[in-house]
Design a protein around this motif. Sequence first.
Motif, mmCIF file in Angstrom:
data_model
loop_
_atom_site.group_PDB
_atom_site.id
_atom_site.type_symbol
_atom_site.label_atom_id
_atom_site.label_comp_id
_atom_site.label_asym_id
_atom_site.label_seq_id
_atom_site.Cartn_x
_atom_site.Cartn_y
_atom_site.Cartn_z
ATOM 1 N N GLY A 145 -20.522 10.981 -83.867
ATOM 2 C CA GLY A 145 -19.071 11.102 -83.860
ATOM 3 C C GLY A 145 -18.526 12.403 -84.415
ATOM 4 N N SER A 146 -19.363 13.220 -85.066
ATOM 5 C CA SER A 146 -18.889 14.512 -85.563
ATOM 6 C C SER A 146 -18.425 15.369 -84.384
ATOM 7 N N ARG A 147 -17.365 16.116 -84.609
ATOM 8 C CA ARG A 147 -16.812 16.969 -83.550
ATOM 9 C C ARG A 147 -17.255 18.408 -83.827
ATOM 10 N N VAL A 148 -18.174 18.900 -83.000
ATOM 11 C CA VAL A 148 -18.796 20.203 -83.232
ATOM 12 C C VAL A 148 -18.464 21.149 -82.081
ATOM 13 N N GLY A 149 -17.953 22.320 -82.431
ATOM 14 C CA GLY A 149 -17.744 23.381 -81.453
ATOM 15 C C GLY A 149 -18.830 24.434 -81.601
ATOM 16 N N VAL A 150 -19.230 25.016 -80.486
ATOM 17 C CA VAL A 150 -20.238 26.071 -80.493
ATOM 18 C C VAL A 150 -19.658 27.289 -79.774
ATOM 19 N N VAL A 151 -19.526 28.390 -80.508
ATOM 20 C CA VAL A 151 -19.026 29.640 -79.933
ATOM 21 C C VAL A 151 -20.223 30.512 -79.582
ATOM 22 N N GLY A 152 -20.318 30.897 -78.314
ATOM 23 C CA GLY A 152 -21.446 31.710 -77.865
ATOM 24 C C GLY A 152 -22.571 30.820 -77.388
ATOM 25 N N MET A 153 -23.150 31.174 -76.243
ATOM 26 C CA MET A 153 -24.180 30.311 -75.677
ATOM 27 C C MET A 153 -25.405 31.131 -75.314
ATOM 28 N N GLY A 154 -25.925 31.827 -76.303
ATOM 29 C CA GLY A 154 -27.154 32.574 -76.128
ATOM 30 C C GLY A 154 -28.305 31.863 -76.809
ATOM 31 N N GLY A 155 -29.218 32.657 -77.412
ATOM 32 C CA GLY A 155 -30.385 32.076 -78.051
ATOM 33 C C GLY A 155 -30.037 31.108 -79.160
ATOM 34 N N LEU A 156 -29.073 31.460 -80.011
ATOM 35 C CA LEU A 156 -28.644 30.565 -81.083
ATOM 36 C C LEU A 156 -27.775 29.435 -80.547
ATOM 37 N N GLY A 157 -26.810 29.792 -79.716
ATOM 38 C CA GLY A 157 -25.839 28.812 -79.246
ATOM 39 C C GLY A 157 -26.458 27.673 -78.472
ATOM 40 N N HIS A 158 -27.422 27.985 -77.619
ATOM 41 C CA HIS A 158 -27.991 26.904 -76.813
ATOM 42 C C HIS A 158 -28.789 25.935 -77.685
ATOM 43 N N MET A 159 -29.366 26.443 -78.793
ATOM 44 C CA MET A 159 -30.044 25.541 -79.722
ATOM 45 C C MET A 159 -29.033 24.693 -80.499
ATOM 46 N N ALA A 160 -27.897 25.269 -80.877
ATOM 47 C CA ALA A 160 -26.866 24.500 -81.576
ATOM 48 C C ALA A 160 -26.396 23.335 -80.714
ATOM 49 N N ILE A 161 -26.245 23.562 -79.417
ATOM 50 C CA ILE A 161 -25.818 22.491 -78.506
ATOM 51 C C ILE A 161 -26.847 21.365 -78.498
ATOM 52 N N LYS A 162 -28.121 21.726 -78.286
ATOM 53 C CA LYS A 162 -29.166 20.710 -78.193
ATOM 54 C C LYS A 162 -29.296 19.918 -79.491
ATOM 55 N N LEU A 163 -29.277 20.619 -80.621
ATOM 56 C CA LEU A 163 -29.477 19.952 -81.904
ATOM 57 C C LEU A 163 -28.297 19.057 -82.255
ATOM 58 N N ALA A 164 -27.072 19.560 -82.085
ATOM 59 C CA ALA A 164 -25.893 18.760 -82.411
ATOM 60 C C ALA A 164 -25.824 17.518 -81.519
ATOM 61 N N HIS A 165 -26.156 17.686 -80.243
ATOM 62 C CA HIS A 165 -26.176 16.546 -79.327
ATOM 63 C C HIS A 165 -27.160 15.480 -79.804
ATOM 64 N N ALA A 166 -28.361 15.929 -80.203
ATOM 65 C CA ALA A 166 -29.377 14.980 -80.666
ATOM 66 C C ALA A 166 -28.953 14.271 -81.943
ATOM 67 N N MET A 167 -28.109 14.908 -82.754
ATOM 68 C CA MET A 167 -27.613 14.288 -83.981
ATOM 69 C C MET A 167 -26.488 13.299 -83.722
ATOM 70 N N GLY A 168 -26.028 13.229 -82.475
ATOM 71 C CA GLY A 168 -24.984 12.281 -82.125
ATOM 72 C C GLY A 168 -23.583 12.845 -82.120
ATOM 73 N N ALA A 169 -23.461 14.175 -82.266
ATOM 74 C CA ALA A 169 -22.144 14.799 -82.318
ATOM 75 C C ALA A 169 -21.509 14.870 -80.927
ATOM 76 N N ILE A 170 -20.198 14.998 -80.912
ATOM 77 C CA ILE A 170 -19.449 15.322 -79.693
ATOM 78 C C ILE A 170 -19.381 16.840 -79.635
ATOM 79 N N VAL A 171 -20.066 17.447 -78.672
ATOM 80 C CA VAL A 171 -20.294 18.892 -78.654
ATOM 81 C C VAL A 171 -19.409 19.554 -77.605
ATOM 82 N N THR A 172 -18.710 20.589 -78.043
ATOM 83 C CA THR A 172 -17.862 21.374 -77.147
ATOM 84 C C THR A 172 -18.274 22.837 -77.221
ATOM 85 N N VAL A 173 -18.552 23.421 -76.085
ATOM 86 C CA VAL A 173 -18.839 24.859 -76.029
ATOM 87 C C VAL A 173 -17.520 25.605 -75.874
#
Length: 348
Positions: free
Chosen positions: A175-203
């Motif tokens: 349920g955590s609301r996580v935004g990710v700015v930038g979708m490169g090497g770091l950003g794409h990992m932030a998306i995958k990890l936050a998703h796996a933690m159950g967050a609502i992920v917005t790029v």
Amino acid sequence: MKSFGYAAHSVGSPLEPFSFERRDLRNNDVAMDILYCGVCHSDLHYVKDDWAKTVYPCVPGHEIIGRVTEVGSGVSKHKVGDIVAVGCMVDSCQECDQCKKDHEQYCREGWTGTYNAPDRQTGDLTQGGYSNNLIAREEFVLTVPDGLDISKAAPLLCAGITTYSPLREWNVGPGSRVGVVGMGGLGHMAIKLAHAMGAIVTVISRSPDKQKDAEALGAHNFLVSKDADQMAAYANGFDLIIDTVPVKHDVNPYLPLLDIDGTLCLVGQIGPLEELTTPFMIRGRRRVAGSIIGGIKETQECLDFCARFGIHPEVEMINIQDINTAYERLERSDVHYRFVIDMKSLQA
């Protein structure tokens, strides 16, 4: 130990083959043959001396997967033949309050980088993973868990832990609301990890070009930062924003997106930012914070987490002979999403 790799010898020079010697094995050391090494944007910064601290010759590389070839007499955690990993650090004081809290990345005396740093005992310059072998202190050698594809796992040692650590620090979960700015090497990992933690992920991106990729990586929403109506609709919409942009940029437009007590965490840019304006910070008790990699315990936790959930970086495998072309592409953001060097190519 005789070693061979690729090094930059001056500002602006290409990486070239380079022979050198590593220090003798100490009783608490692990020696390994390097199998794979990720290519980090900070490698490019060091080679170009963007941070005005590079000592040449410089062998970059701090996302390392290897096989143990020898251990010191006092080593108990690893044995010959083990598949292991080394990230951005190979030593720290081990005595200060931060080291004792497993936060070696904040060592009061400064941690020893895997490359371009003085060895704590000899003062000799450390050289990194664009090479055939490595020696590291046992405490800084990680176990690669079953379930990780070793040909893809190397970027977890920097890009992975750099985004995992703030997600854990700010207690991201279902349920955590996580935004990710930038979708490169770091950003794409932030998306995958936050998703796996159950967050609502917005790029959060300047253009809609990467929306399909973002959704494929696990993002639930896509916010175009140049669209004023979309930005207004997301006001107070995030508990945490991970900003992975590696160059100078303006973070002010993201502050109204944070909810009260929300945090914007910078993990990409090291250096000056555009001038901050404070009204949105003051009126919502919002924070702009920073984070760098993670401690060894947390990095092992990251590896174990990724093995458990089947998370791997998206990688493009290259030969070491193509590293200069890879750097050119990295500067153009022409990689999806991380280069990994197959170090077998060094034998050629």
